[in-house]
Design a protein around this motif. Structure first.
Motif, PDB file in Angstrom:
ATOM      1  N   LYS A 165       0.836  -1.212   0.000  1.00 25.58           N
ATOM      2  CA  LYS A 165       0.000   0.000   0.000  1.00 25.58           C
ATOM      3  C   LYS A 165       0.865   1.255   0.000  1.00 25.58           C
ATOM      4  N   LEU A 166       1.976   1.238   0.743  1.00 30.33           N
ATOM      5  CA  LEU A 166       2.888   2.387   0.733  1.00 30.33           C
ATOM      6  C   LEU A 166       3.483   2.593  -0.655  1.00 30.33           C
ATOM      7  N   ILE A 167       3.808   1.499  -1.320  1.00 29.36           N
ATOM      8  CA  ILE A 167       4.350   1.592  -2.673  1.00 29.36           C
ATOM      9  C   ILE A 167       3.326   2.219  -3.606  1.00 29.36           C
ATOM     10  N   ALA A 168       2.076   1.770  -3.529  1.00 31.24           N
ATOM     11  CA  ALA A 168       1.022   2.316  -4.392  1.00 31.24           C
ATOM     12  C   ALA A 168       0.815   3.799  -4.127  1.00 31.24           C
ATOM     13  N   ARG A 169       0.868   4.199  -2.859  1.00 28.48           N
ATOM     14  CA  ARG A 169       0.707   5.617  -2.514  1.00 28.48           C
ATOM     15  C   ARG A 169       1.843   6.448  -3.107  1.00 28.48           C
ATOM     16  N   ALA A 170       3.075   5.958  -2.968  1.00 31.95           N
ATOM     17  CA  ALA A 170       4.221   6.700  -3.494  1.00 31.95           C
ATOM     18  C   ALA A 170       4.146   6.822  -5.010  1.00 31.95           C
ATOM     19  N   TYR A 171       3.738   5.769  -5.685  1.00 32.02           N
ATOM     20  CA  TYR A 171       3.626   5.830  -7.141  1.00 32.02           C
ATOM     21  C   TYR A 171       2.597   6.864  -7.569  1.00 32.02           C
ATOM     22  N   ALA A 172       1.487   6.929  -6.843  1.00 34.87           N
ATOM     23  CA  ALA A 172       0.455   7.920  -7.173  1.00 34.87           C
ATOM     24  C   ALA A 172       0.980   9.336  -6.988  1.00 34.87           C
ATOM     25  N   ASP A 173       1.733   9.571  -5.917  1.00 38.78           N
ATOM     26  CA  ASP A 173       2.274  10.903  -5.655  1.00 38.78           C
ATOM     27  C   ASP A 173       3.347  11.301  -6.663  1.00 38.78           C
ATOM     28  N   MET A 174       4.072  10.320  -7.190  1.00 38.22           N
ATOM     29  CA  MET A 174       5.143  10.607  -8.136  1.00 38.22           C
ATOM     30  C   MET A 174       4.683  10.580  -9.589  1.00 38.22           C
ATOM     31  N   GLY A 175       3.463  10.098  -9.820  1.00 44.83           N
ATOM     32  CA  GLY A 175       2.986   9.986 -11.192  1.00 44.83           C
ATOM     33  C   GLY A 175       3.577   8.799 -11.928  1.00 44.83           C
ATOM     34  N   ILE A 176       3.842   7.723 -11.202  1.00 44.31           N
ATOM     35  CA  ILE A 176       4.401   6.501 -11.783  1.00 44.31           C
ATOM     36  C   ILE A 176       3.308   5.434 -11.817  1.00 44.31           C
ATOM     37  N   ARG A 177       3.302   4.658 -12.883  1.00 47.71           N
ATOM     38  CA  ARG A 177       2.330   3.571 -13.002  1.00 47.71           C
ATOM     39  C   ARG A 177       3.066   2.234 -12.981  1.00 47.71           C
ATOM     40  N   ALA A 178       2.603   1.344 -12.110  1.00 49.11           N
ATOM     41  CA  ALA A 178       3.138  -0.016 -12.098  1.00 49.11           C
ATOM     42  C   ALA A 178       2.493  -0.796 -13.245  1.00 49.11           C
ATOM     43  N   VAL A 179       3.309  -1.425 -14.077  1.00 48.56           N
ATOM     44  CA  VAL A 179       2.742  -2.170 -15.202  1.00 48.56           C
ATOM     45  C   VAL A 179       2.310  -3.565 -14.784  1.00 48.56           C
ATOM     46  N   ARG A 180       2.934  -4.103 -13.752  1.00 48.11           N
ATOM     47  CA  ARG A 180       2.497  -5.402 -13.244  1.00 48.11           C
ATOM     48  C   ARG A 180       3.212  -5.715 -11.937  1.00 48.11           C
ATOM     49  N   HIS A 181       2.649  -6.688 -11.207  1.00 49.66           N
ATOM     50  CA  HIS A 181       3.289  -7.218 -10.016  1.00 49.66           C
ATOM     51  C   HIS A 181       3.759  -8.632 -10.344  1.00 49.66           C
ATOM     52  N   ARG A 182       4.956  -8.956  -9.911  1.00 46.97           N
ATOM     53  CA  ARG A 182       5.549 -10.250 -10.233  1.00 46.97           C
ATOM     54  C   ARG A 182       5.926 -10.990  -8.959  1.00 46.97           C
ATOM     55  N   LEU A 183       5.504 -12.229  -8.859  1.00 47.43           N
ATOM     56  CA  LEU A 183       5.967 -13.102  -7.793  1.00 47.43           C
ATOM     57  C   LEU A 183       7.210 -13.812  -8.318  1.00 47.43           C
ATOM     58  N   SER A 184       8.362 -13.419  -7.822  1.00 49.22           N
ATOM     59  CA  SER A 184       9.638 -13.906  -8.352  1.00 49.22           C
ATOM     60  C   SER A 184      10.097 -15.137  -7.583  1.00 49.22           C
ATOM     61  N   LEU A 185      10.238 -16.224  -8.305  1.00 43.95           N
ATOM     62  CA  LEU A 185      10.555 -17.525  -7.734  1.00 43.95           C
ATOM     63  C   LEU A 185      11.923 -17.998  -8.216  1.00 43.95           C
ATOM     64  N   PRO A 186      12.500 -19.008  -7.568  1.00 47.92           N
ATOM     65  CA  PRO A 186      13.803 -19.518  -8.027  1.00 47.92           C
ATOM     66  C   PRO A 186      13.675 -20.240  -9.366  1.00 47.92           C
ATOM     67  N   GLY A 187      14.794 -20.326 -10.066  1.00 47.79           N
ATOM     68  CA  GLY A 187      14.823 -21.027 -11.341  1.00 47.79           C
ATOM     69  C   GLY A 187      15.921 -22.071 -11.347  1.00 47.79           C
ATOM     70  N   GLU A 188      16.011 -22.772 -12.433  1.00 52.65           N
ATOM     71  CA  GLU A 188      17.026 -23.807 -12.557  1.00 52.65           C
ATOM     72  C   GLU A 188      18.429 -23.201 -12.625  1.00 52.65           C
TER      73      GLU A 188
END
Length: 408
Positions: A165-188
């Motif tokens: 929620k803090l991240i979303a608030r900061a983005y709104a105040d800065m005029g930044i749009r998040a294009v997506r949220h990623r759940l980053s997992l381990p790989g091979e």
């Protein structure tokens, strides 16, 4: 399309010098203003959310990073150790979390103190190869907005969700749009901590965070930190290239490695959970994105110059200087551009990125109440208002942050 490297130099925000080295930009006065405003903003937001700020050194003994796991899993991205004589070696830190773990460990903690939210705007260093360096987006010296929350297992999901929620608030105040949220997992083939139970627990909790936050996301393998999965908030530059700006992680690994504990209501020792989170990420990367997103026309609270006072002729300079002094007294970043800088039209055009312009001509100077004719960066002309009212309105808008220039 705006390129922050070109525009940042044109606007005198930052630059580089081969004698300082690649990936080591320096900040010019206007760029330093933007950086300082961002740092003050994030500290204010964190204080409101119950964070306490600390400072920790940018150096640590090699042993510290052996304990944290960075040396085994991340040393390829770290600068070589520096010998101090004998067997002692120190390293430029690649991360702040081991330092914060030690700060937590330095005092005994009760369950009543948790969650304990520890934040820092601190320097860290990555030994990036020359071929991947570019402008402010990929650098070797990073100023990171970092924080670590030490909490119980039952508190971890709520704390991670509050960080989103803090991240979303900061983005709104800065005029930044998040294009997506990623759940980053381990790989091979990655250098990950070998603890399947740890990964499963942390992944399940992060899925709960994302599902409860109501944001769409996708799971991507190969993007996790070496010690656990994370939520990455992705942004995109004008060319569509994605980058990670903000992160949230739930970590069981570091508390175990550093033997962290708190005293529970039963009087026994319990292991805390460590939530890592960064609201605006690295100052360098977020400024690069802001330059490209806004084309140098920063939100008023971030603008290097917030108010420009424009006396039409020499006769109005005295009045302009009084308004300038008042604006600066109120904390605004104000400047005066008199007729020695060219015609009024030329001065207006030169100040196209300044959010507010106050023009003082014969008519305004002759009116009661020290009137000024207001011009906004977006082309609107609200008309003549008393100078005191203008300064008060701009001060209020800057204090409120956000993107709006004028309340109708």
């Amino acid at each position: 399309m705006h390129d922050h490297r070109r525009l940042g130099r044109e606007l005198d925000l930052f630059d580089t010098d081969p004698l300082m080295g690649a990936g080591l930009p320096y900040w010019l006065p206007d760029g330093a203003v933007v950086r300082h405003a961002l740092e003050e903003y994030v500290r204010d937001v964190e204080r409101e959310a119950g964070y306490r700020h600390v400072y920790s050194p940018v150096l640590g003994k090699r042993e510290l990073y052996e304990i944290s796991g960075h040396w085994d899993h991340y040393s390829d991205d770290m600068f070589p150790p520096m010998d101090l004589g004998g067997a002692e070696q120190v390293v430029l830190r690649p991360s702040l979390c081991p330092h914060h773990a030690l700060i937590y460990r330095s005092r005994s903690h009760s369950y009543r103190e948790l969650p304990l939210r520890m934040a820092e705007l601190g320097g860290m260093y990555r030994a990036e190869l020359s071929g991947v360096l570019g402008g402010l987006t990929r650098v070797r010296a990073i100023q990171l907005n970092d924080a670590h929350i030490f909490c119980t297992l039952d508190q971890a999901v709520d704390e991670a969700r509050a960080a989103l929620k803090l991240i979303a608030r900061a983005y709104a105040d800065m005029g930044i749009r998040a294009v997506r949220h990623r759940l980053s997992l381990p790989g091979e083939g990655g250098k990950y901590v070998a603890d399947p139970a740890l990964w499963a627990r942390a992944t399940a909790l992060l899925r709960e965070v994302l599902d409860g936050s109501g944001v769409p996301y996708e799971a991507v393998e190969g993007e996790a930190a070496f010690y656990g999965p994370k939520i990455d908030v992705q942004i995109a530059d004008p060319a569509g290239r994605e980058a990670t700006l903000s992160t949230v992680q739930i970590d069981f690994h570091q508390p175990e490695r550093f033997d962290l504990h708190y005293i529970g209501p039963d009087g026994a020792k319990h292991r805390p959970v460590m939530v890592h989170r960064s609201i605006i990420g690295s100052v360098e990367r977020v400024v690069a994105h802001l330059i490209e997103q806004h084309g140098g026309a920063f939100p008023a609270w971030l603008a290097p110059v917030q108010l420009l006072i424009l006396p039409v002729a020499e006769a109005q300079i005295g009045q302009a200087e009084k308004i300038l002094a008042r604006a600066r007294q109120m904390g605004l970043r104000a400047e005066l551009a008199g007729p020695e800088h060219g015609t009024l039209g030329a001065r207006v055009r030169a100040a196209r990125l300044v959010p507010y312009q106050a023009v003082i001509g014969e008519r305004e100077a002759a009116a009661d109440g020290d009137l000024v004719a207001v011009r906004l960066r977006d082309g609107r002309k609200p008309g003549a208002v008393p100078a005191e009212e203008l300064v008060a309105r701009i001060t209020a808008r800057v204090a409120a942050r956000g993107l709006e220039l004028w309340d109708v």
